[in-house]
Design an enzyme around this catalytic site. Structure first.
Site, PDB file in Angstrom:
ATOM      1  N   HIS A 293      -6.277   1.866   5.117  1.00 17.25           N
ATOM      2  CA  HIS A 293      -6.773   0.987   4.059  1.00 17.25           C
ATOM      3  C   HIS A 293      -7.486  -0.186   4.713  1.00 17.25           C
ATOM      4  CE1 HIS A 293      -7.209  -1.606   0.697  1.00 17.25           C
ATOM      5  NE2 HIS A 293      -6.217  -2.399   1.011  1.00 17.25           N
TER       6      HIS A 293
ATOM      7  N   HIS B 124     -12.368  -5.019  -3.426  1.00 20.28           N
ATOM      8  CA  HIS B 124     -11.140  -4.988  -2.655  1.00 20.28           C
ATOM      9  C   HIS B 124     -11.328  -4.270  -1.305  1.00 20.28           C
ATOM     10  CE1 HIS B 124      -6.535  -3.979  -2.768  1.00 20.28           C
ATOM     11  NE2 HIS B 124      -6.986  -3.973  -1.543  1.00 20.28           N
TER      12      HIS B 124
ATOM     13  N   CYS C 282       0.830  -1.216   0.000  1.00 17.35           N
ATOM     14  CA  CYS C 282       0.000   0.000   0.000  1.00 17.35           C
ATOM     15  C   CYS C 282       0.859   1.259   0.000  1.00 17.35           C
ATOM     16  CB  CYS C 282      -0.884   0.063   1.239  1.00 17.35           C
ATOM     17  SG  CYS C 282      -1.890  -1.385   1.538  1.00 17.35           S
TER      18      CYS C 282
ATOM     19  N   GLU D 150     -27.679  11.498   7.977  1.00 21.71           N
ATOM     20  CA  GLU D 150     -27.010  12.422   8.905  1.00 21.71           C
ATOM     21  C   GLU D 150     -25.501  12.189   8.971  1.00 21.71           C
ATOM     22  OE1 GLU D 150     -28.200  14.983  10.352  1.00 21.71           O
ATOM     23  OE2 GLU D 150     -26.765  15.499  11.919  1.00 21.71           O
TER      24      GLU D 150
END
Lengths: 231, 231, 231, 231
Positions: free
Chosen positions: D107, D193, D89, D136
């Site tokens: 993530h 994913h 990542c 809301e």
């Protein structure tokens, strides 16, 4: 006096000791709904010692002293808690250790696993295999025994489903057959019952079991929403 | 000064003492959604003493000193916390202790149990019985009072459903009738209300209650997915 | 030096002190999914002091020193944490304290509450009221302000639903109107937003909030299964 | 001896230190089902140091010593735990830090996020954007990078969805493109994913991630109940 029942095998201050680790894992599995009632089980191979949680106990309350220890080669019990029954999962755990060199095997009654076996039954008739593809979490499952690396996003995950039997130990033969038919699989679903998941070591067995359970839950939700598992 | 309210009956350092155990169980049941609000209840028989959680309290915050203690033979309160009300479930718990020799009885408002009673109502009309078969977790339920062993995978699990009443104590008569009609059952569902589950001891009552709740949750999910409970 | 910001109002070793209790409640509410993100809020009236959780903070991580304290009569802040914003729920909490003599008011963003407001919208058009009957948990809700006792199993539970507004404080007027229109209610649902629940004291507000949330969750599941909320 | 691997960068008694905070956050994320198996990840920017959780580990069991530390300017690793792999990542976290001035990026593999991407796929064809309005909780999401304040109740929340790739690092280009196309977004969904969510600091990233997950869960439940996401 001798340590007649090999108490030393389950006494350790190390949280990574198999006897401690099984208790810790089962407490976590209980909160995940995997070992409700006295269901499910866990076994760790540590060199030539097989540690196995007993049958018929509250899995979240187990103590290291509740563990059975089996000799991997002789299949003799090195330690047998007198008031407890050995797990009926024992021959199934041994299949994973023997035929796949596993270091840990986990058996859950996860409802997601059970529902998936029911949905395959209905949708695909006699084809006893759960299939899904193009879900990122598939990458948490290894390619196969003796192979390097993990499944890719575009690979199809296939988990065989065997029929349940009246007695858990009678599953051993069909589970071993499923291992033969699906040599790459790290898990076998049992229809209307749950799943057996193994891994090279405790961390891998646990995270693979979590990844599969995630995929089964997602698959059930997809079915409710009319979304297909494969193209 | 004398122990006027028999405080000694609820004071113990032993976590397995009934007064401590009811508090511990109810903390767990709260996280399972079984005793939301002040709903549900738990009772343990310990020799001739019946320990009962009070009515109208937050079940996850109870202390041993909140427990009522009843004499099994005389039905007199040996201990009555002055500021609390006895549980309206008391006659129902007593039915399990008297008619089935139970050691523990658990009453939950589990939503899965409630939904199952609503689904049976709709699907089977006046037939007041939940039925399911071929689910491994059924093996967590004993064959019946005075019988050896547990249900098998191919046995049909049958849990009677009684109609709810305005006042909980008024359920006692129909609950006892259901026990007569279903002599093997270890539980009675109450329509739009919840369930009473008992067992020979605390561990059995808890694990049987968990196994039944697992089965009810699975049954509700099966219904959502169009899967039948029986062949 | 004087206690310029009235620190003493939020410092206590007593877990039942309002400043401690709000933190403890919000940790519990976080695990229930009621105050996700920085949503929801809680306020306790303690004599003439109104304790209110701040706006825009992680509710599960609050400390007693984060609490605002308002004087019930003057509506002046007795204590204002300098780096925090007062809750936009303040006028709504005050409505419950003033018009209903409440001791505690809880505001959640529970998804079950939100879904129920969406289902009423669709099913009943302009009729802004959630109705359900013959669910045991209804007995966890009091009959009404100034009335003795709780709703019965055969009573119909009715919770008014008001429309949401761009700014939370602008809900106060319609919330007060709903209190007038439904003088017995201990809660007001806010469409697409959540719910305000109050009670005579902390225990009652919390358990009533739990009972209502239980009922909303059950109602949503009933809708999925095609089961009607009323006859 | 010199601190060859910059151990001092991950050693602190301060629970707010990035190395400690990532561990604490991931323990929480595990219970939320966001980092099941070894999925998901978290990164914090602290001045010119980027702290990143490693790849392929059990996220709920990480220790500060497991953290990678990257220099923001040179992109060189200041600290690399020898037995661990850097997160795939990393380029995606860096995009949030570089292009949006984020202080934290999370993530997750949340099933609600994944299901939402599947539902948009089916319902809206090639339009790769999740849209919802009049909830809301939308008010928990900021208006946009460089803008003041948060979305309003009547604003439409739009989260772009990018297609998944075989290798996570290959998502960087399309993620950056989505940031260009949706300059106000604080999150990008990845089809089949999960999601990347960032914020100006840790608290904002976490609470925005929670608010979005709440909205995705609600959206999935709305779909099951036949309720539309927008007018």
């Amino acid at each position: 006096m001798a340590d007649a029942n090999n108490e030393h095998l389950v006494r350790s201050d190390d949280p990574q000791h198999p006897a401690n680790l099984i208790c810790e894992l089962c407490r976590k599995f209980y909160t995940l709904g995997w070992v409700t009632g006295t269901g499910g089980g866990t076994s760790i191979r540590h060199h030539d010692h097989i540690y196995i949680a007993p049958s018929g106990v509250q899995k979240e309350l187990m103590a290291p002293s509740d563990m059975f220890v089996l000799d991997f080669n002789s299949r003799d019990y090195l330690r047998k808690p007198t008031s407890l029954k050995p797990s009926a999962c024992t021959p199934l755990f041994l299949a994973a250790f023997t035929k796949r060199g596993a270091g840990c095997c986990i058996h859950t009654h996860s409802q997601w696993a059970v529902l998936v076996t029911l949905l395959v039954e209905r949708d695909f008739g006699a084809d006893a295999c759960f299939e899904i593809e193009m879900i990122e979490q598939i990458k948490g499952i290894p390619k196969g025994y003796g192979k390097q690396g993990y499944l890719g996003y575009f690979d199809k995950l296939r988990i065989p489903i065997i029929e349940n039997t009246a007695h858990e130990e009678d599953l051993a033969e069909t589970l071993e057959q499923a291992m033969e038919n699906y040599p790459d699989t790290y898990a076998v679903l049992v229809r209307r019952h749950g799943i057996y998941v193994w891994g090279d070591n405790v961390q891998k067995a646990k995270t693979q079991c979590e990844s599969l359970d995630y995929i089964f839950q997602l698959a059930v939700e997809m079915k409710k929403l009319g979304l297909p598992w494969t193209k």
